[in-house]
Design an enzyme around this catalytic site. Sequence first.
Site, mmCIF file in Angstrom:
data_model
loop_
_atom_site.group_PDB
_atom_site.id
_atom_site.type_symbol
_atom_site.label_atom_id
_atom_site.label_comp_id
_atom_site.label_asym_id
_atom_site.label_seq_id
_atom_site.Cartn_x
_atom_site.Cartn_y
_atom_site.Cartn_z
ATOM 1 N N ASN A 38 0.805 -1.216 0.000
ATOM 2 C CA ASN A 38 0.000 0.000 0.000
ATOM 3 C C ASN A 38 0.844 1.275 0.000
ATOM 4 O O ASN A 38 1.658 1.494 0.893
ATOM 5 C CB ASN A 38 -0.910 -0.029 1.243
ATOM 6 C CG ASN A 38 -2.095 0.897 1.128
ATOM 7 O OD1 ASN A 38 -2.274 1.559 0.102
ATOM 8 N ND2 ASN A 38 -2.907 0.949 2.167
ATOM 9 N N HIS A 123 -15.236 -4.869 11.403
ATOM 10 C CA HIS A 123 -14.868 -3.514 11.804
ATOM 11 C C HIS A 123 -16.098 -2.691 12.144
ATOM 12 O O HIS A 123 -17.066 -2.698 11.402
ATOM 13 C CB HIS A 123 -14.129 -2.819 10.658
ATOM 14 C CG HIS A 123 -12.755 -3.354 10.470
ATOM 15 N ND1 HIS A 123 -11.640 -2.670 10.855
ATOM 16 C CD2 HIS A 123 -12.323 -4.530 9.977
ATOM 17 C CE1 HIS A 123 -10.566 -3.399 10.597
ATOM 18 N NE2 HIS A 123 -10.956 -4.539 10.062
ATOM 19 N N ARG A 148 -13.865 -5.205 15.826
ATOM 20 C CA ARG A 148 -12.885 -4.193 16.218
ATOM 21 C C ARG A 148 -13.594 -2.851 16.327
ATOM 22 O O ARG A 148 -14.321 -2.455 15.415
ATOM 23 C CB ARG A 148 -11.777 -4.115 15.155
ATOM 24 C CG ARG A 148 -10.624 -3.245 15.567
ATOM 25 C CD ARG A 148 -9.605 -3.111 14.453
ATOM 26 N NE ARG A 148 -9.865 -1.900 13.671
ATOM 27 C CZ ARG A 148 -9.024 -1.418 12.770
ATOM 28 N NH1 ARG A 148 -7.880 -2.036 12.528
ATOM 29 N NH2 ARG A 148 -9.313 -0.331 12.100
ATOM 30 N N TYR A 160 -7.876 7.721 12.751
ATOM 31 C CA TYR A 160 -7.568 6.476 12.078
ATOM 32 C C TYR A 160 -8.764 5.525 12.140
ATOM 33 O O TYR A 160 -9.356 5.342 13.206
ATOM 34 C CB TYR A 160 -6.354 5.803 12.734
ATOM 35 C CG TYR A 160 -6.271 4.371 12.343
ATOM 36 C CD1 TYR A 160 -5.876 4.035 11.058
ATOM 37 C CD2 TYR A 160 -6.668 3.357 13.197
ATOM 38 C CE1 TYR A 160 -5.862 2.723 10.650
ATOM 39 C CE2 TYR A 160 -6.649 2.045 12.805
ATOM 40 C CZ TYR A 160 -6.250 1.740 11.529
ATOM 41 O OH TYR A 160 -6.253 0.448 11.124
ATOM 42 N N ASP A 211 -7.380 -1.196 17.653
ATOM 43 C CA ASP A 211 -6.085 -0.945 17.008
ATOM 44 C C ASP A 211 -5.583 0.445 17.406
ATOM 45 O O ASP A 211 -6.247 1.446 17.144
ATOM 46 C CB ASP A 211 -6.279 -1.020 15.478
ATOM 47 C CG ASP A 211 -4.964 -0.985 14.721
ATOM 48 O OD1 ASP A 211 -3.910 -0.782 15.352
ATOM 49 O OD2 ASP A 211 -5.000 -1.155 13.484
ATOM 50 N N HIS A 213 -2.665 1.620 16.332
ATOM 51 C CA HIS A 213 -1.936 2.082 15.149
ATOM 52 C C HIS A 213 -0.636 2.810 15.488
ATOM 53 O O HIS A 213 -0.345 3.896 14.960
ATOM 54 C CB HIS A 213 -2.844 2.935 14.250
ATOM 55 C CG HIS A 213 -2.745 2.548 12.812
ATOM 56 N ND1 HIS A 213 -2.083 3.291 11.872
ATOM 57 C CD2 HIS A 213 -3.192 1.458 12.163
ATOM 58 C CE1 HIS A 213 -2.137 2.686 10.711
ATOM 59 N NE2 HIS A 213 -2.804 1.562 10.843
ATOM 60 N N GLU A 237 -4.031 -3.769 19.587
ATOM 61 C CA GLU A 237 -3.118 -3.970 18.455
ATOM 62 C C GLU A 237 -2.159 -2.798 18.276
ATOM 63 O O GLU A 237 -2.567 -1.644 18.418
ATOM 64 C CB GLU A 237 -3.992 -4.131 17.205
ATOM 65 C CG GLU A 237 -3.235 -4.198 15.904
ATOM 66 C CD GLU A 237 -4.184 -4.209 14.715
ATOM 67 O OE1 GLU A 237 -5.385 -4.541 14.883
ATOM 68 O OE2 GLU A 237 -3.741 -3.867 13.610
ATOM 69 N N GLU A 263 1.567 -6.270 11.641
ATOM 70 C CA GLU A 263 1.085 -6.146 10.261
ATOM 71 C C GLU A 263 2.156 -5.551 9.346
ATOM 72 O O GLU A 263 2.122 -5.781 8.143
ATOM 73 C CB GLU A 263 -0.224 -5.338 10.188
ATOM 74 C CG GLU A 263 -0.088 -3.879 10.593
ATOM 75 C CD GLU A 263 -1.416 -3.135 10.540
ATOM 76 O OE1 GLU A 263 -2.420 -3.664 11.035
ATOM 77 O OE2 GLU A 263 -1.439 -2.019 10.003
ATOM 78 N N ARG A 284 0.659 -10.675 13.810
ATOM 79 C CA ARG A 284 -0.197 -10.210 12.712
ATOM 80 C C ARG A 284 0.482 -10.207 11.337
ATOM 81 O O ARG A 284 -0.030 -9.659 10.372
ATOM 82 C CB ARG A 284 -0.700 -8.795 13.039
ATOM 83 C CG ARG A 284 -1.889 -8.871 13.952
ATOM 84 C CD ARG A 284 -2.466 -7.546 14.314
ATOM 85 N NE ARG A 284 -2.872 -6.673 13.221
ATOM 86 C CZ ARG A 284 -3.913 -6.886 12.429
ATOM 87 N NH1 ARG A 284 -4.657 -7.957 12.581
ATOM 88 N NH2 ARG A 284 -4.216 -6.027 11.480
ATOM 89 N N HIS A 313 -3.231 -9.684 9.541
ATOM 90 C CA HIS A 313 -3.739 -8.455 8.934
ATOM 91 C C HIS A 313 -4.604 -8.823 7.732
ATOM 92 O O HIS A 313 -4.249 -9.713 6.970
ATOM 93 C CB HIS A 313 -2.508 -7.655 8.482
ATOM 94 C CG HIS A 313 -2.776 -6.304 7.934
ATOM 95 N ND1 HIS A 313 -1.880 -5.694 7.090
ATOM 96 C CD2 HIS A 313 -3.800 -5.439 8.093
ATOM 97 C CE1 HIS A 313 -2.335 -4.499 6.771
ATOM 98 N NE2 HIS A 313 -3.502 -4.308 7.366
ATOM 99 N N ASP A 317 -6.444 -3.346 1.620
ATOM 100 C CA ASP A 317 -5.288 -3.220 0.721
ATOM 101 C C ASP A 317 -4.606 -4.566 0.498
ATOM 102 O O ASP A 317 -3.685 -4.672 -0.316
ATOM 103 C CB ASP A 317 -4.286 -2.170 1.218
ATOM 104 C CG ASP A 317 -3.885 -2.358 2.673
ATOM 105 O OD1 ASP A 317 -4.759 -2.222 3.552
ATOM 106 O OD2 ASP A 317 -2.705 -2.641 2.921
ATOM 107 N N GLU A 340 -8.334 -10.976 10.428
ATOM 108 C CA GLU A 340 -9.057 -9.728 10.148
ATOM 109 C C GLU A 340 -9.868 -9.871 8.870
ATOM 110 O O GLU A 340 -9.395 -10.442 7.881
ATOM 111 C CB GLU A 340 -8.045 -8.578 9.989
ATOM 112 C CG GLU A 340 -8.706 -7.237 9.688
ATOM 113 C CD GLU A 340 -7.710 -6.080 9.639
ATOM 114 O OE1 GLU A 340 -6.484 -6.334 9.744
ATOM 115 O OE2 GLU A 340 -8.160 -4.930 9.516
ATOM 116 N N TRP A 403 1.643 7.261 12.128
ATOM 117 C CA TRP A 403 0.246 7.281 11.688
ATOM 118 C C TRP A 403 -0.460 6.018 12.118
ATOM 119 O O TRP A 403 0.026 4.952 12.059
ATOM 120 C CB TRP A 403 0.147 7.414 10.156
ATOM 121 C CG TRP A 403 -1.289 7.278 9.734
ATOM 122 C CD1 TRP A 403 -2.304 8.161 9.965
ATOM 123 C CD2 TRP A 403 -1.875 6.176 9.032
ATOM 124 N NE1 TRP A 403 -3.471 7.684 9.466
ATOM 125 C CE2 TRP A 403 -3.246 6.468 8.886
ATOM 126 C CE3 TRP A 403 -1.375 4.979 8.522
ATOM 127 C CZ2 TRP A 403 -4.136 5.591 8.248
ATOM 128 C CZ3 TRP A 403 -2.238 4.114 7.889
ATOM 129 C CH2 TRP A 403 -3.626 4.426 7.751
#
Length: 403
Positions: A38, A123, A148, A160, A211, A213, A237, A263, A284, A313, A317, A340, A403
Amino acid sequence: MPRIVDARVIITAPGRNFVTLKITCDDGTTGLGDATLNGREMAVVAYLTEHVVPCLIGRDAHRIEDVWQYLYKGAYWRRGPVTMTAIAAVDTALWDIKGKIAGLPVYQLLGGAARDGCLVYAHANGVTIEDTIHEARAAIRDGYRAVRLQCGVPGLPTTYGVAKPGERYEPADGELPTESVWSTPQYLRVVPELFRLAREALGWDVHLLHDVHHRLTPIEAGRLGSDLEPYRPFWLEDVTPAEDQEAFRLIRHHTTTPLAVGEVFNSIWDCKTLIENQLIDYIRATVVHAGGITHLRRIAALADLYQIRTGCHGATDLSPVAMAAALHFGLSVPNFGIQEHMPHTTDTDAVFPHAYRFEDGLMHPGDAPGLGVDIDEELAKEYGYRRAYLPVNRLEDGTLWSW
Ligand code: CS2
Ligand code: MG
């Protein structure tokens, strides 16, 4: 032996960019591998076409391990997301070919089904806590047993995991990276409240995940983990960036909330310390970014020694080719934990017809020979590549943040 006569990279963008490797053998058998990285897609395209494809022609497609070793050790420059995604695409395509020639779904080649299906998590993303709980209810109604939860952070314009109104969540959303703003103190206030209200509204029979992130420091992660303990999350996560694997010791000292990481990992070396010291509970890493089915099995085998389970993960993407491979892997690996699931758009599903299915909270890869996923090349041509970046994140004072 099936000799490789052709290997081609197919780029298509039915809603988002996907890179797919298609290998063809002299008997006409073809195999697919996902090669999507990605926001850095074309780096893998160039790596494959310039440096990998020429080495594949003429090789015995059945020698999966030898080809893997050839591309890994033979490159001299080891590891890294671009290299390992390219190797993964080749490896996945070769497992697909082996399955088709054997007339068996790939999970049968990996030892057969170790369970009836793969538990998946859905999600629920909302700007407010109420929106998130509303989405979680819808997922539970659809049959999901694990969800999640992500919600907006009050006072911040974007968060996010929260889609733009009326659109599906798609992280690579700009021709140049968009920027979001982050406040750790506000975030640390809202997440325990989200989980408290979610447990009140949804009860205790559903698994709840979250998550982070990569946005907290280790001590902040310890604080969040301990604040969430009363609500028994299935996992937390990516609480902090994992380049420093040792950092997770500190988090472990402060919380019994299960941790999931990996991930962005691309090899067993990224998680060796985490696994051997039992610093995480779920790994992950994926088929597509961690060297294919062959390498992911190695990571899972190491993790199994320490009672760490898989939790691959599976955001949008990762193409349906990667999803199929994940499900064959997940169905057969002894220490499967959860997978996931973020459904693709109908356009993506049309370009990649597939045999995998969702039923009663579990997914199954189906019983078609190989991976059970195809690419409609004519349809794929209708969706041209467009550069798209993942966002970047800054603190309120402008400092660049994870991010
Ligand atoms: C993620 C992804 O699904 C997840 O857990 O963290 O949304 C991730 O940001 C994207 O897949 C990045 O490519
Ligand atoms: Mg994640």
